[in-house]
Design a protein around this motif. Structure first.
Motif, mmCIF file in Angstrom:
data_model
loop_
_atom_site.group_PDB
_atom_site.id
_atom_site.type_symbol
_atom_site.label_atom_id
_atom_site.label_comp_id
_atom_site.label_asym_id
_atom_site.label_seq_id
_atom_site.Cartn_x
_atom_site.Cartn_y
_atom_site.Cartn_z
ATOM 1 N N THR A 99 0.806 -1.140 0.074
ATOM 2 C CA THR A 99 -0.136 -0.006 0.008
ATOM 3 C C THR A 99 0.812 1.187 0.027
ATOM 4 O O THR A 99 0.552 2.116 -0.614
ATOM 5 C CB THR A 99 -1.194 0.114 1.258
ATOM 6 O OG1 THR A 99 -1.781 -1.166 0.886
ATOM 7 C CG2 THR A 99 -1.719 1.326 1.367
ATOM 8 N N ARG A 115 -7.636 3.676 -6.124
ATOM 9 C CA ARG A 115 -7.048 2.324 -5.597
ATOM 10 C C ARG A 115 -7.778 1.229 -6.086
ATOM 11 O O ARG A 115 -7.419 0.091 -6.506
ATOM 12 C CB ARG A 115 -6.721 2.283 -4.124
ATOM 13 C CG ARG A 115 -6.108 1.120 -3.617
ATOM 14 C CD ARG A 115 -4.578 0.702 -3.981
ATOM 15 N NE ARG A 115 -3.894 1.928 -3.943
ATOM 16 C CZ ARG A 115 -3.143 2.626 -3.142
ATOM 17 N NH1 ARG A 115 -3.072 1.758 -1.927
ATOM 18 N NH2 ARG A 115 -2.510 3.697 -3.309
ATOM 19 N N GLU A 116 -9.074 1.446 -6.147
ATOM 20 C CA GLU A 116 -10.246 0.132 -6.545
ATOM 21 C C GLU A 116 -9.821 -0.072 -7.974
ATOM 22 O O GLU A 116 -9.937 -1.151 -8.345
ATOM 23 C CB GLU A 116 -11.580 0.878 -6.422
ATOM 24 C CG GLU A 116 -12.590 -0.224 -6.221
ATOM 25 C CD GLU A 116 -12.135 -1.187 -5.212
ATOM 26 O OE1 GLU A 116 -12.350 -2.270 -5.671
ATOM 27 O OE2 GLU A 116 -11.814 -1.187 -4.215
ATOM 28 N N THR A 118 -6.949 0.065 -9.374
ATOM 29 C CA THR A 118 -5.732 -0.579 -9.181
ATOM 30 C C THR A 118 -5.892 -2.172 -9.026
ATOM 31 O O THR A 118 -5.475 -3.050 -9.557
ATOM 32 C CB THR A 118 -4.953 -0.172 -8.263
ATOM 33 O OG1 THR A 118 -4.527 1.248 -8.655
ATOM 34 C CG2 THR A 118 -3.613 -0.908 -8.191
ATOM 35 N N PHE A 119 -6.911 -2.274 -7.866
ATOM 36 C CA PHE A 119 -7.199 -3.724 -7.544
ATOM 37 C C PHE A 119 -8.205 -4.409 -8.487
ATOM 38 O O PHE A 119 -8.076 -5.471 -8.851
ATOM 39 C CB PHE A 119 -8.168 -3.748 -6.413
ATOM 40 C CG PHE A 119 -7.130 -3.394 -5.102
ATOM 41 C CD1 PHE A 119 -5.819 -3.497 -5.140
ATOM 42 C CD2 PHE A 119 -7.587 -2.762 -3.859
ATOM 43 C CE1 PHE A 119 -5.091 -3.483 -4.013
ATOM 44 C CE2 PHE A 119 -6.542 -2.372 -2.920
ATOM 45 C CZ PHE A 119 -5.507 -2.596 -3.039
ATOM 46 N N ARG A 120 -8.809 -3.704 -9.618
ATOM 47 C CA ARG A 120 -9.667 -4.277 -10.422
ATOM 48 C C ARG A 120 -8.640 -4.945 -11.535
ATOM 49 O O ARG A 120 -8.778 -6.010 -12.192
ATOM 50 C CB ARG A 120 -10.656 -3.424 -11.142
ATOM 51 C CG ARG A 120 -11.899 -3.338 -10.585
ATOM 52 C CD ARG A 120 -12.959 -2.760 -11.366
ATOM 53 N NE ARG A 120 -12.596 -1.313 -11.954
ATOM 54 C CZ ARG A 120 -12.977 -0.255 -11.006
ATOM 55 N NH1 ARG A 120 -13.550 -0.324 -9.686
ATOM 56 N NH2 ARG A 120 -12.556 1.138 -11.454
ATOM 57 N N TYR A 122 -5.348 -5.436 -11.322
ATOM 58 C CA TYR A 122 -4.292 -6.327 -10.537
ATOM 59 C C TYR A 122 -5.007 -7.058 -9.152
ATOM 60 O O TYR A 122 -4.597 -6.551 -8.203
ATOM 61 C CB TYR A 122 -3.011 -5.763 -10.012
ATOM 62 C CG TYR A 122 -2.191 -5.151 -11.172
ATOM 63 C CD1 TYR A 122 -1.463 -6.075 -12.008
ATOM 64 C CD2 TYR A 122 -2.457 -3.806 -11.352
ATOM 65 C CE1 TYR A 122 -0.921 -5.187 -13.165
ATOM 66 C CE2 TYR A 122 -1.787 -3.019 -12.535
ATOM 67 C CZ TYR A 122 -1.102 -3.852 -13.379
ATOM 68 O OH TYR A 122 -0.403 -3.225 -14.586
ATOM 69 N N PRO A 123 -5.880 -7.876 -9.545
ATOM 70 C CA PRO A 123 -6.760 -8.471 -8.084
ATOM 71 C C PRO A 123 -5.710 -8.974 -6.966
ATOM 72 O O PRO A 123 -6.166 -9.004 -5.783
ATOM 73 C CB PRO A 123 -7.664 -9.455 -8.824
ATOM 74 C CG PRO A 123 -7.427 -9.401 -10.346
ATOM 75 C CD PRO A 123 -6.237 -8.456 -10.531
ATOM 76 N N GLN A 124 -4.667 -9.570 -7.458
ATOM 77 C CA GLN A 124 -3.741 -10.185 -6.750
ATOM 78 C C GLN A 124 -3.249 -9.321 -5.496
ATOM 79 O O GLN A 124 -2.925 -9.723 -4.480
ATOM 80 C CB GLN A 124 -2.544 -10.760 -7.314
ATOM 81 C CG GLN A 124 -2.985 -11.555 -8.266
ATOM 82 C CD GLN A 124 -2.870 -11.057 -9.768
ATOM 83 O OE1 GLN A 124 -3.421 -9.985 -9.825
ATOM 84 N NE2 GLN A 124 -2.134 -11.673 -10.397
ATOM 85 N N ARG A 126 -4.663 -6.880 -3.819
ATOM 86 C CA ARG A 126 -5.722 -6.674 -2.709
ATOM 87 C C ARG A 126 -5.094 -7.461 -1.571
ATOM 88 O O ARG A 126 -5.326 -6.792 -0.354
ATOM 89 C CB ARG A 126 -6.935 -6.886 -3.127
ATOM 90 C CG ARG A 126 -8.026 -6.427 -2.200
ATOM 91 C CD ARG A 126 -9.640 -7.059 -2.538
ATOM 92 N NE ARG A 126 -9.957 -6.459 -3.860
ATOM 93 C CZ ARG A 126 -10.783 -5.362 -4.133
ATOM 94 N NH1 ARG A 126 -10.784 -4.308 -2.886
ATOM 95 N NH2 ARG A 126 -11.165 -4.927 -5.503
ATOM 96 N N ALA A 127 -4.934 -8.663 -1.649
ATOM 97 C CA ALA A 127 -4.423 -9.403 -0.703
ATOM 98 C C ALA A 127 -3.231 -9.217 -0.041
ATOM 99 O O ALA A 127 -2.780 -9.551 0.931
ATOM 100 C CB ALA A 127 -4.663 -10.929 -1.151
ATOM 101 N N ALA A 129 -1.929 -6.039 -0.054
ATOM 102 C CA ALA A 129 -1.776 -4.828 0.386
ATOM 103 C C ALA A 129 -0.957 -4.415 1.464
ATOM 104 O O ALA A 129 -0.176 -3.578 1.892
ATOM 105 C CB ALA A 129 -3.041 -3.940 0.325
#
Lengths: 240, 282
Positions: A99, A115-116, A118-120, A122-124, A126-127, A129
């Motif tokens: 983060t 940031r959302e 970014t997570f969409r 690169y979903p990996q 999120r975990a 962070a």
């Protein structure tokens, strides 16, 4: 300079003390192009990227980005113009969390993407962070660097040996991501040894030999044997 | 228990000095020695403004700390424009500035130890059979509070992220848009203000300010910073408490004369075993 020349490097000289590394390097890149720079170890590929990022001073010559000379501008000012640089082997700051590494994007732009988003993409992440970047795999670190550049709305991405420490599978994922970034209009200058993966992706290929760049083409490069005693410039194809 | 409580209070004050030096170290990777001179300078400021009320004394003292921070930062920057080795030149230039500030303090105080008015509460309290004075308790609480606030700022604020990223990798930080000069100025001002606060409290605890103390007065804090881990706020706390306990224990059981020697010996041992300090980098 033609209007389409998004990045123009003209007759750049640079070195370390009395040792001259770059001797009149020139290259151009248009918006949304991927430019690949090849060359043997010690040829000055990383020095060239440092000069582009502002981390190393240019002795002579000029660098123009979006039509304006950026020679003499400090590294942080170039970052704020949209130039993102991921140096060889250390694309992220390992002591900071994922983060926090992503939050560095706030220093490059006031209008960063969410940031959302970014997570969409690169979903990996999120975990990951809350994890320290130093505990990530090479592929995950590269992903953080790309995500940070995207959050910062970078326009020019400078990647130094992005395949370093990555498995072929993970690096292929990175290459696919680079292709997607190009579709989004991102311009990339990549220094890379593992030519087999990236030669097909590049819009322009340059060979850095004896401190000078030579325009080349994908067809002229034997991707498997490229670094077996390469000393001369193969089949220059001007105007590619 | 006597050792534990007195060592804790003594250690918290040393920790604040270590913390203050650590903040500047994180940004410039060396010691700006002028910061040491801030400690007696703020004590002298209290004495100069002794008739102007407590708030004025505090404000003037902290303003002097900030003015010294900005002045030393600007002068060092000017010199660094032509200097090949930033760390060495920062050290040399700041030593030169320290001599000049020390000379000014000696002129102001006529080279005498001066006694500023009491800035910390008087009286004492018994805790578990141990007598503690309110001035040490107050100084300890203020130090702990300032370090807690400092930690939160460094850990969670945007300015803190800029400082930490620069401390870990100034090249990567700059490549991400962090302005290293602003970070260094921010760290210098914050570090000097904290050192100034430590100077105010030292003046309150010792009831006297020696204009010659300068680096000597800050040495325990610098040693504590190195023992705990330079640039690491938790290291500053750990190093300060360690030095405080050793200082108190040696003073009680061996004699105050040996305290400094044993603390320096401890520093050498720690550096030999853990070059990055007990806690290490942040």
């Amino acid at each position: 300079m033609e209007p389409s020349e998004y990045l123009a490097v003209t007759d750049v000289h640079a070195g370390y003390g009395v040792k001259r590394i770059l001797r009149g390097v020139s290259l151009v890149a248009q918006r949304g192009q991927i430019v690949l720079i090849l060359g043997p170890n010690g040829a000055g590929k990383s020095t060239l990227l440092k000069c582009l990022s502002g981390a190393h001073p240019v002795g002579a010559g000029d660098i123009r980005f979006e039509g304006a000379s950026i020679r003499g501008r400090s590294s942080y000012r170039r970052a704020r113009m949209g130039i993102a640089w991921a140096p060889e082997g250390r694309p992220v700051i390992p002591q900071l969390t994922v983060t926090e590494n992503l939050n560095l994007a706030t220093f490059a732009t006031k209008a960063r993407s969410s940031r959302e988003a970014t997570f969409r993409r690169y979903p990996q992440l999120r975990a990951l962070a809350g994890r320290r970047a130093g505990t990530l795999s090479g592929g995950e670190r590269q992903m953080v660097a790309l995500a940070r550049a995207l959050e910062a709305n970078a326009k020019l991405l400078l990647l130094d040996e992005p395949s370093l420490g990555l498995s072929p599978k993970v690096f292929q994922d990175t290459v696919r991501e680079l292709a997607a970034l190009r579709e989004d209009g991102m311009t990339c200058v990549i220094v890379e040894q593992r030519t087999a993966f990236v030669v097909g992706l590049a819009d322009r290929i340059y060979l850095l030999l004896d401190g000078q760049l030579h325009l080349s083409s994908a067809e002229s490069i034997d991707t498997h044997e490229f670094f077996e005693g390469y000393t001369s410039v193969p089949e220059l194809q001007e105007g590619q | 228990m006597n050792l534990l409580l007195n060592g804790l209070l003594d250690g918290l004050n040393i920790s604040l000095v270590a913390f203050a030096f650590g903040v500047v170290w994180a940004a410039i990777k060396t010691v700006n020695v002028v910061q040491a001179e801030v400690i007696p300078a703020c004590g002298v400021a209290l004495w100069v403004c002794r008739n102007d009320g407590m708030l004025t004394q505090y404000v003037v003292a902290i303003l002097i700390a900030i003015a010294l921070a900005v002045a030393s930062f600007v002068i060092v920057r000017l010199v660094l424009r032509r200097a090949p080795d930033p760390r060495l030149m920062t050290l040399i230039v700041s030593i030169a500035l320290t001599g000049m500030i020390g000379a000014v303090l000696q002129v102001i105080t006529s080279s005498q130890t001066v006694s500023p008015p009491k800035v910390l509460p008087a009286g004492f309290i018994n805790v578990a059979g141990v007598t503690l004075t309110w001035d040490y308790i107050t100084a300890g609480l203020v130090s702990a509070g300032l370090m807690a606030v400092g930690y939160v700022v460094l850990r969670f604020s945007r300015a803190g992220l800029a400082l930490r990223s620069t401390a870990h990798d100034s090249i990567i930080a700059a490549a991400n848009g962090v302005d290293g000069r602003r970070v260094a100025l921010f760290a210098t001002v914050v570090g000097f203000a904290l050192a100034g606060t430590a100077g105010i409290m030292q003046a309150g605890l010792t009831h006297g300010v020696d204009p010659f103390s300068g680096l000597d007065g800050a040495l325990e804090g610098i040693v504590a910073m190195l023992i705990g881990g330079a640039g690491n706020p938790l290291g500053a706390v750990a190093g300060g408490l360690a030095v405080g306990f050793v200082d108190t224990a040696v003073t009680i059981y061996v004699g105050g004369t040996f305290a400094s020697a044993i603390i320096f010996a401890a520093l050498v041992v720690v550096i030999l075993i853990r070059p990055a300090g007990i806690i290490g980098e942040w």
